[in-house]
Design an enzyme around this catalytic site. Structure first.
Site, PDB file in Angstrom:
ATOM      1  N   ARG A   1       0.828  -1.224   0.000  1.00 44.09           N
ATOM      2  CA  ARG A   1       0.000   0.000   0.000  1.00 44.09           C
ATOM      3  C   ARG A   1       0.853   1.261   0.000  1.00 44.09           C
ATOM      4  O   ARG A   1       0.443   2.277  -0.557  1.00 44.09           O
ATOM      5  CB  ARG A   1      -0.928  -0.005   1.213  1.00 44.09           C
ATOM      6  CG  ARG A   1      -2.058  -0.984   1.013  1.00 44.09           C
ATOM      7  CD  ARG A   1      -3.139  -0.785   2.028  1.00 44.09           C
ATOM      8  NE  ARG A   1      -4.347  -1.416   1.566  1.00 44.09           N
ATOM      9  CZ  ARG A   1      -5.207  -2.062   2.347  1.00 44.09           C
ATOM     10  NH1 ARG A   1      -4.978  -2.159   3.634  1.00 44.09           N
ATOM     11  NH2 ARG A   1      -6.293  -2.599   1.845  1.00 44.09           N
TER      12      ARG A   1
ATOM     13  N   LYS B   1     -21.094 -12.834   3.468  1.00 46.60           N
ATOM     14  CA  LYS B   1     -21.945 -11.709   3.877  1.00 46.60           C
ATOM     15  C   LYS B   1     -22.946 -11.317   2.786  1.00 46.60           C
ATOM     16  O   LYS B   1     -22.676 -10.462   1.959  1.00 46.60           O
ATOM     17  CB  LYS B   1     -21.065 -10.510   4.239  1.00 46.60           C
ATOM     18  CG  LYS B   1     -20.152 -10.793   5.413  1.00 46.60           C
ATOM     19  CD  LYS B   1     -19.302  -9.579   5.723  1.00 46.60           C
ATOM     20  CE  LYS B   1     -17.931  -9.978   6.211  1.00 46.60           C
ATOM     21  NZ  LYS B   1     -16.860  -9.781   5.215  1.00 46.60           N
TER      22      LYS B   1
ATOM     23  N   GLY C   1     -10.945  -9.244  -0.024  1.00 45.71           N
ATOM     24  CA  GLY C   1      -9.783  -9.835   0.624  1.00 45.71           C
ATOM     25  C   GLY C   1      -9.622 -11.325   0.377  1.00 45.71           C
ATOM     26  O   GLY C   1      -8.523 -11.795   0.058  1.00 45.71           O
TER      27      GLY C   1
ATOM     28  N   GLY D   1     -14.441  -3.800   0.074  1.00 44.84           N
ATOM     29  CA  GLY D   1     -15.697  -3.095   0.319  1.00 44.84           C
ATOM     30  C   GLY D   1     -15.891  -1.964  -0.678  1.00 44.84           C
ATOM     31  O   GLY D   1     -17.001  -1.708  -1.155  1.00 44.84           O
TER      32      GLY D   1
HETATM   33  P1  AMP Z   1     -17.016 -12.515   2.519  1.00 47.45           P
HETATM   34  O1  AMP Z   1     -16.257 -11.691   3.490  1.00 47.45           O
HETATM   35  O2  AMP Z   1     -18.486 -12.219   2.497  1.00 47.45           O
HETATM   36  O3  AMP Z   1     -16.432 -12.480   1.118  1.00 47.45           O
HETATM   37  O4  AMP Z   1     -16.897 -14.021   3.041  1.00 47.45           O
HETATM   38  C1  AMP Z   1     -15.704 -14.739   2.990  1.00 47.45           C
HETATM   39  C2  AMP Z   1     -15.806 -15.922   3.882  1.00 47.45           C
HETATM   40  O5  AMP Z   1     -16.912 -16.704   3.481  1.00 47.45           O
HETATM   41  C3  AMP Z   1     -14.617 -16.851   3.857  1.00 47.45           C
HETATM   42  O6  AMP Z   1     -13.982 -16.823   5.106  1.00 47.45           O
HETATM   43  C4  AMP Z   1     -15.224 -18.227   3.597  1.00 47.45           C
HETATM   44  O7  AMP Z   1     -14.716 -19.228   4.439  1.00 47.45           O
HETATM   45  C5  AMP Z   1     -16.679 -18.020   3.923  1.00 47.45           C
HETATM   46  N1  AMP Z   1     -17.547 -18.973   3.214  1.00 47.45           N
HETATM   47  C6  AMP Z   1     -17.601 -19.182   1.889  1.00 47.45           C
HETATM   48  N2  AMP Z   1     -18.495 -20.160   1.611  1.00 47.45           N
HETATM   49  C7  AMP Z   1     -19.010 -20.587   2.791  1.00 47.45           C
HETATM   50  C8  AMP Z   1     -19.974 -21.564   3.169  1.00 47.45           C
HETATM   51  N3  AMP Z   1     -20.588 -22.336   2.263  1.00 47.45           N
HETATM   52  N4  AMP Z   1     -20.261 -21.712   4.483  1.00 47.45           N
HETATM   53  C9  AMP Z   1     -19.643 -20.933   5.384  1.00 47.45           C
HETATM   54  N5  AMP Z   1     -18.745 -19.984   5.105  1.00 47.45           N
HETATM   55  C10 AMP Z   1     -18.406 -19.804   3.826  1.00 47.45           C
END
Ligand code: AMP
Length: 397
Positions: free
Chosen positions: A36, A198, A351, A374
């Site tokens: 960065r 999320k 990330g 984000g």
């Molecule tokens: P995000 O920050 O929304 O992009 O979420 C990323 C996280 O989602 C990662 O740590 C993954 O381990 C988790 N993830 C992805 N698929 C699944 C799933 N089927 N069940 C639980 N966690 C998940």
């Protein structure tokens, strides 16, 4: 059109640069990865070359409005010395007497680094007086902090109101142009691939990309909210109950308007959420009550790979499964490779997807790796982006 740094006349002026120096540190305060800082150098060097005085502010970590020596900006200031021969001063506050005094005495071609913005709760509160004082030190404002461009904070949003001579820095300019072009004027087919956990953060993105993209592929935990909205039993899989209704509306709208939102047809699931859980494959209409889906299944991988092969532009945000567990990495790995090997323009943000790309050493095969998860989602969503909205538009003549 928003202005970019080169559109401003900054010769002999004092420039306030909002940078993103939120670098990872170890427990002794050593910088673990200086990407960065390094990536900010073109903007910094350009400003200094114009014989300007440069004041840089940034946040680092989450000190939550209080001084915490662990998150001091001082190591960043020290680190910059490696790359620049210009004189660098450091202020122990942001809008306090030390910053004011040092800003007043700053000479052309010199840099003043301010202490961590987030040592003051006024920063995240978008405080009027904090922003006004920050602005009072400079003539011109440049925002190059892409990672926080979606935050309505004092140094991102309100400060620009006090410095109407303002523009994006080179990093922000590159991110905005690249992402905007991919959604507004892409080589088609444009394929969006969204995953992660999320759903609430991404539902607006699905809505917007459904209109812009030719196909939206959904994976990760967020797929289960959509599957549930379609009426499937998803067992113990993570579901965001509050988002089911919106997911249903989106799917309904897609059907009515002939838009393609594609959901997994099978999943790799397990009875427990653990690193050594063994994956079992189920079709989505057959997920047992006591199982949770942790990755997309092999039929889905094939389906998504075939779609990606035919694409010309790709936007990927969010892993397809719990890729941190070696038994549930297949979906994310296959999609990462498919995007990397496809002939077309690819953007990866967020990330976890960026981490997956780096882990698989595919960085060089991705056209644009976004520096803000984000922030890139906020742009893909097409709504307000405070840091951009704050910048003055160039009036059409
Ligand atoms: P995000 O920050 O929304 O992009 O979420 C990323 C996280 O989602 C990662 O740590 C993954 O381990 C988790 N993830 C992805 N698929 C699944 C799933 N089927 N069940 C639980 N966690 C998940």
């Amino acid at each position: 059109m928003k202005r970019i740094l080169t559109d401003l006349n900054i010769k002999n002026k004092t420039v306030l640069l909002r940078a993103d120096f939120n670098v990872p540190l170890d427990e002794n305060g050593n910088i673990l990865d200086d990407t960065r800082i390094y990536e900010e150098l073109p903007t910094i060097k350009y400003i200094l070359k114009q014989n300007a005085k440069l004041i840089i502010c940034s946040h680092l970590g989450r000190p939550k409005g209080k001084y915490n020596s662990k998150y001091s900006m001082f190591p960043v200031a020290q680190h910059l010395v490696r790359y620049l021969s210009n004189k660098i001063h450091f202020a122990v506050d942001v809008v306090g007497p030390d910053a004011m005094e040092k800003a007043k005495n700053l000479k052309a071609g010199e840099i003043l680094i301010l202490e961590n913005l987030r040592f003051y709760e006024e920063e995240e509160n978008n405080d009027y007086y904090f922003a006004k004082k920050l602005a009072s030190m400079a003539d011109v404002y440049v925002n190059d902090a892409f990672g926080t461009i979606h935050r309505k904070h004092a140094s991102i949003y309100r400060v620009a109101k006090f410095l109407p001579e303002n523009a994006m820095g080179f990093l922000v300019g590159k991110e905005i142009n690249t992402i905007t072009r991919a959604i507004e004027n892409p080589n088609r087919p444009l394929i969006a691939i969204l995953g992660g956990a999320k759903v609430a953060d991404k539902i607006g993105v699905v809505k917007n990309l459904m209109e812009k993209a030719d196909k939206v592929l959904i994976g990760g935990a967020m797929a289960f909210t959509f599957l549930k909205a379609e009426g499937y039993d998803v067992g113990k899989s993570i579901v965001d109950e509050n988002s089911i209704e919106v997911a249903r509306e989106i799917l309904e709208k897609a059907k009515n308007e002939g838009k393609e939102i594609i959901l997994p047809v099978d999943v790799a699931a397990s009875e427990t959420f653990s690193a050594n859980a063994y994956p079992k494959i189920f079709n989505v209409d057959d997920i047992p009550e006591n199982y949770m889906g942790l990755d997309i299944g092999p039929k889905t991988i094939k389906l998504y790979k075939d779609i990606i092969k035919k694409g010309k532009t790709f936007i990927w945000n969010g892993p397809m499964g719990v890729f941190e567990f070696v038994n549930f990495i297949d979906g994310t790995e296959a999609i990462a490779k498919a995007i990397a090997n496809a002939k077309g323009f690819s953007i990866v943000g967020g990330g976890d997807s960026v981490a997956a790309i780096k882990m698989l050493k595919l960085e060089n095969k991705i056209s644009h790796i976004s520096t803000g998860g984000g922030a890139s989602l906020a742009i893909l969503e097409g709504g307000d982006v405070p840091g951009l909205d704050a910048l003055t538009d160039v009036k059409e003549v």
